[in-house]
Design an enzyme around this catalytic site. Structure first.
Site, PDB file in Angstrom:
ATOM      1  N   GLY A 162      38.435  56.147  42.957  1.00 29.73           N
ATOM      2  CA  GLY A 162      39.617  54.721  43.341  1.00 29.73           C
ATOM      3  C   GLY A 162      40.711  54.682  44.258  1.00 29.73           C
ATOM      4  N   GLU A 274      49.789  65.152  24.077  1.00 26.21           N
ATOM      5  CA  GLU A 274      51.081  65.467  24.950  1.00 26.21           C
ATOM      6  C   GLU A 274      52.195  64.396  24.195  1.00 26.21           C
ATOM      7  OE1 GLU A 274      50.760  62.775  28.516  1.00 26.21           O
ATOM      8  OE2 GLU A 274      48.648  63.740  29.102  1.00 26.21           O
ATOM      9  N   HIS A 293      53.609  64.588  32.429  1.00 21.97           N
ATOM     10  CA  HIS A 293      52.836  63.631  32.642  1.00 21.97           C
ATOM     11  C   HIS A 293      53.864  62.422  34.147  1.00 21.97           C
ATOM     12  CE1 HIS A 293      49.601  60.183  31.452  1.00 21.97           C
ATOM     13  NE2 HIS A 293      50.194  60.043  32.511  1.00 21.97           N
TER      14      HIS A 293
HETATM   15  P1  NAD Z   1      39.683  53.519  39.700  1.00 20.92           P
HETATM   16  O1  NAD Z   1      39.489  53.135  38.179  1.00 20.92           O
HETATM   17  O2  NAD Z   1      41.076  52.568  40.653  1.00 20.92           O
HETATM   18  O3  NAD Z   1      39.485  54.724  40.266  1.00 20.92           O
HETATM   19  C1  NAD Z   1      38.803  55.408  38.791  1.00 20.92           C
HETATM   20  C2  NAD Z   1      37.367  56.098  39.960  1.00 20.92           C
HETATM   21  O4  NAD Z   1      36.809  56.681  39.061  1.00 20.92           O
HETATM   22  C3  NAD Z   1      36.802  54.397  40.101  1.00 20.92           C
HETATM   23  O5  NAD Z   1      35.980  54.582  41.362  1.00 20.92           O
HETATM   24  C4  NAD Z   1      35.288  54.907  38.741  1.00 20.92           C
HETATM   25  O6  NAD Z   1      34.209  54.304  39.299  1.00 20.92           O
HETATM   26  C5  NAD Z   1      35.677  55.878  38.602  1.00 20.92           C
HETATM   27  N1  NAD Z   1      34.560  57.131  37.586  1.00 20.92           N
HETATM   28  C6  NAD Z   1      34.381  56.320  36.548  1.00 20.92           C
HETATM   29  N2  NAD Z   1      33.934  56.550  35.029  1.00 20.92           N
HETATM   30  C7  NAD Z   1      33.318  57.942  35.925  1.00 20.92           C
HETATM   31  C8  NAD Z   1      32.630  58.266  35.524  1.00 20.92           C
HETATM   32  N3  NAD Z   1      31.794  59.250  34.496  1.00 20.92           N
HETATM   33  N4  NAD Z   1      32.106  59.586  36.849  1.00 20.92           N
HETATM   34  C9  NAD Z   1      32.708  59.879  37.246  1.00 20.92           C
HETATM   35  N5  NAD Z   1      33.626  58.271  38.297  1.00 20.92           N
HETATM   36  C10 NAD Z   1      33.516  57.739  37.755  1.00 20.92           C
HETATM   37  O7  NAD Z   1      41.333  54.473  38.469  1.00 20.92           O
HETATM   38  P2  NAD Z   1      42.774  55.109  39.302  1.00 20.92           P
HETATM   39  O8  NAD Z   1      44.040  53.986  39.846  1.00 20.92           O
HETATM   40  O9  NAD Z   1      42.129  55.942  40.734  1.00 20.92           O
HETATM   41  O10 NAD Z   1      43.326  55.762  38.525  1.00 20.92           O
HETATM   42  C11 NAD Z   1      42.803  56.733  38.053  1.00 20.92           C
HETATM   43  C12 NAD Z   1      42.586  57.520  36.748  1.00 20.92           C
HETATM   44  O11 NAD Z   1      44.049  58.035  36.590  1.00 20.92           O
HETATM   45  C13 NAD Z   1      43.908  56.850  35.582  1.00 20.92           C
HETATM   46  O12 NAD Z   1      41.948  56.768  34.700  1.00 20.92           O
HETATM   47  C14 NAD Z   1      44.308  57.020  34.688  1.00 20.92           C
HETATM   48  O13 NAD Z   1      44.120  57.631  32.823  1.00 20.92           O
HETATM   49  C15 NAD Z   1      44.978  58.560  35.792  1.00 20.92           C
HETATM   50  N6  NAD Z   1      46.559  58.628  35.435  1.00 20.92           N
HETATM   51  C16 NAD Z   1      47.601  58.875  35.495  1.00 20.92           C
HETATM   52  C17 NAD Z   1      48.627  58.698  36.358  1.00 20.92           C
HETATM   53  C18 NAD Z   1      50.108  60.201  36.235  1.00 20.92           C
HETATM   54  O14 NAD Z   1      50.565  59.071  35.830  1.00 20.92           O
HETATM   55  N7  NAD Z   1      49.456  61.418  35.421  1.00 20.92           N
HETATM   56  C19 NAD Z   1      48.946  57.409  36.746  1.00 20.92           C
HETATM   57  C20 NAD Z   1      47.702  56.815  36.829  1.00 20.92           C
HETATM   58  C21 NAD Z   1      47.253  56.740  36.574  1.00 20.92           C
END
Ligand code: NAD
Length: 339
Positions: A162, A274, A293
């Site tokens: 994503g 966390e 994080h």
């Molecule tokens: P997004 O929704 O743009 O992308 C997530 C992708 O995962 C999508 O393409 C979706 O189709 C895919 N997906 C969902 N379930 C799936 C599965 N079971 N198997 C395979 N693919 C699957 O989200 P993003 O903006 O790319 O963020 C991803 C994650 O990163 C967020 O959900 C969040 O938990 C995490 N995040 C972490 C931080 C940090 O500070 N470390 C910050 C922002 C987001």
């Protein structure tokens, strides 16, 4: 702390549930409408004191459980400062007809950069090298060489393609990595060719990659997606990076696999619990880099997220609507609900 001078009868109240930095508080106060009062909670006592009368709840990392949503009698909107919504009880919010919005995509570059930093640092044992100089006065110039690798030209497998997964892909182009992805949603052949990526099924991707990097949300389909069997499929010299959610990896299994000497190492920004416990076993391993994080935590990302959140809150509290209803993550569940 209360942003407005006085809380009048018609004034609306926003409750920020997490303890956030002073700079973030100021940014929020500057951008919320002057008709709105904001309370920044420092602890659960503040939640207790204000939750029943808050019109909007802002959540950053803690999330909101069913119990607290039930107490929020006057709540008409919940805004997440970021993307991950796994710890907000969407079922309860939808039952109460409360729209929940997140702010995805705005910290993608920050998280993607963090993933790449971890890839480079684990391959090069950067933190170990630093710690030996600073804490032990030892100069590991030759000792680390046999176990150090370049990122350039490596096979990188992205699980989840994503916003963040694609941003990692963009950054890795400069390293001329061979990038494959696994996602429940597969792109068209044309799009894959345009982005220079290939699709692989999950196990094949894990088996063939030098770096496996996780970018999926935490949900029932991704909980412990990287389990012992899959960890054992990884190349012995591979690196595992997790900047999405801790629950996507079985941490006990990861500890066992790393401890047994498999894998070059792991870079982890997120954990099942966390902050991690002081005696977390992963922290005892020399080939693991842990960060608290902070993937999305840059000034640029926070400013963008806060700007979006304040725009949404001002709009909901002045005319009952979000500027873009696609931001509502429980839109389908709310169906006929009008906010
Ligand atoms: P997004 O929704 O743009 O992308 C997530 C992708 O995962 C999508 O393409 C979706 O189709 C895919 N997906 C969902 N379930 C799936 C599965 N079971 N198997 C395979 N693919 C699957 O989200 P993003 O903006 O790319 O963020 C991803 C994650 O990163 C967020 O959900 C969040 O938990 C995490 N995040 C972490 C931080 C940090 O500070 N470390 C910050 C922002 C987001």
């Amino acid at each position: 702390m209360i942003g407005g001078i006085l809380m009048g009868l018609n004034r609306k109240k926003v409750l920020c549930l997490d303890s956030i930095s002073k700079r973030m508080e100021i940014l929020i106060m500057e951008q919320l409408s002057k008709e709105i009062d904001i309370v920044f909670c420092k602890d659960k006592k503040d939640w207790e004191k204000h939750i029943r009368t808050a019109n909007v709840l802002i959540t950053f990392t803690h999330g909101i459980s069913k119990e607290w949503i039930e107490k929020a009698d006057d709540c008409v909107f919940i805004q997440k400062l970021g993307a991950g919504i796994n710890n907000i009880d969407l079922v309860e919010a939808s039952k109460r007809k409360i729209p929940v919005a997140n702010a995805p995509g705005l910290n993608s570059t920050a998280v993607a950069e963090h993933s790449v930093i971890l890839m480079l640092s684990v391959f090069k044992h950067l933190v170990t090298a630093h710690n030996y100089i600073v804490h032990k006065g030892e100069w590991l110039k030759t000792q680390l060489r046999d176990h150090s690798y370049q990122l350039s030209y490596k096979k990188v497998g992205l699980i989840g393609f994503g916003n963040i997964g694609r941003e990692v892909c963009r950054l890795l182009k400069g390293f001329e990595c061979e990038i494959s992805y696994y996602d429940t949603y597969r792109l068209s052949n044309e799009k894959e060719a345009e982005l220079g990526v290939s699709y692989k099924n999950l196990d094949k991707l894990i088996q063939e990659s030098d770096v496996v990097s996780l970018h999926v949300p935490l949900n029932s389909g991704t909980y412990h997606l990287v389990n012992k069997e899959r960890l054992l499929l990884m190349k012995e010299t591979a690196v595992l990076i997790n900047t999405c959610r801790g629950g996507v990896i079985d941490e006990d299994a990861l500890y066992d696999v790393l401890k047994s000497g498999r894998l070059t190492g792991a870079g982890l920004d997120v954990f099942e619990t966390e902050p991690i416990e002081k005696d977390n076993k992963l922290a005892s391993l020399p080939n693991v880099i842990l960060t608290p994080h902070i993937g999305g935590g840059t000034n640029e990302a926070m400013e963008a997220v806060i700007q979006k959140a304040c725009l949404n809150i001002n709009s909901v509290l002045s005319n009952g609507k979000l500027p873009n209803e696609k931001d509502i993550v429980n839109f389908n569940e709310l169906q006929s609900c009008s906010i």
